[in-house]
Design an enzyme around this catalytic site. Sequence first.
Site, PDB file in Angstrom:
ATOM      1  N   ARG A 125      38.707  37.134  80.155  1.00  0.00           N
ATOM      2  CA  ARG A 125      40.121  37.456  80.368  1.00  0.00           C
ATOM      3  C   ARG A 125      41.004  36.358  79.795  1.00  0.00           C
ATOM      4  O   ARG A 125      42.055  36.639  79.209  1.00  0.00           O
ATOM      5  CB  ARG A 125      40.401  37.642  81.859  1.00  0.00           C
ATOM      6  CG  ARG A 125      39.780  38.885  82.451  1.00  0.00           C
ATOM      7  CD  ARG A 125      40.033  38.979  83.937  1.00  0.00           C
ATOM      8  NE  ARG A 125      41.450  39.172  84.248  1.00  0.00           N
ATOM      9  CZ  ARG A 125      41.981  39.027  85.448  1.00  0.00           C
ATOM     10  NH1 ARG A 125      41.205  38.655  86.474  1.00  0.00           N
ATOM     11  NH2 ARG A 125      43.268  39.235  85.652  1.00  0.00           N
ATOM     12  N   CYS A 127      46.086  32.128  87.912  1.00  0.00           N
ATOM     13  CA  CYS A 127      44.973  33.053  87.680  1.00  0.00           C
ATOM     14  C   CYS A 127      45.600  34.385  87.295  1.00  0.00           C
ATOM     15  O   CYS A 127      46.563  34.408  86.534  1.00  0.00           O
ATOM     16  CB  CYS A 127      44.089  33.155  88.922  1.00  0.00           C
ATOM     17  SG  CYS A 127      44.981  33.613  90.424  1.00  0.00           S
TER      18      CYS A 127
END
Length: 283
Positions: A183, A239
């Site tokens: 990611r 995050c």
Amino acid sequence: MDYGTLISVEDLRDLLAGGTDVLLLDCEFDLGAPEKGRQIHAAGHLPGACYAHLDQDLAGTPDGTNGRHPLPDRERFAAWLRGIGLSRGQQVVAYDSNGGAWAARAWWLLRWMGHRPVAVLDGGKPAWAASGLPLETGTPLQRSTGDFVPGEPRVGAPVNAADVLANVSSHEAQVLDARDPSRYRGEPNPLDPVAGHIPGAKNRFFRDNLGSDGRFRPAAELAAAFTVLLEGRPAVLQCGSGVTACHNALAMEIAGLTGARLYPGSWSEWISDPARPVATGEG
């Protein structure tokens, strides 16, 4: 003695056996199935544990521009804590079955509220069960309302998107991205409508804080890893939505590296404005 970062299964067992009134928070969650955690809790949890739902209890209301898990309103969150029985000075222990991914969010929030004795169960529910200790099913009895009141935060002040944008140019702080490496690099993922990372951010996948046994790595090992990444700069932690970034905050606290600041909106807030820059690749 109270616990402010981690607590072992053995120490928690002894606290409970000795009659210490510990508030246990079961933080089980599944991003893909938000009610699954509650079902897992009902099927088996540490005796007396209250369930803390990530979306409903450990986050505020998303509005499309503030990320998937914005911080809860402090007064509302304090009222919820009182409602599940939290009193001033009471030991809190948060746990899950995912290496502390969700429990660390509860830990950070309690510290943000000024509560000192809060710890994450090292190894979580799997370590508790592996030690032959009991689980209970159903819903615990209602606890008496506690007298908790918010105090001065015990964490660095959260940063917002404007702060992070300014840091892209100044690079005064080092942004650490707790998402998995794919990611971070910008490979397609259903959680990220825009792929990539904040320019200048470095990747510190939260699972790298854990050993093969699911427990946190030793403090010295964590300190060495974060020190290399930070290169003397203060840390800003992010995050996908400000949740697993708290795992890095906990790891840094274990390592004795204090002062890290959370970017609660994280990637899900960052990409809500297409004017904000995006980087891809290894960084």
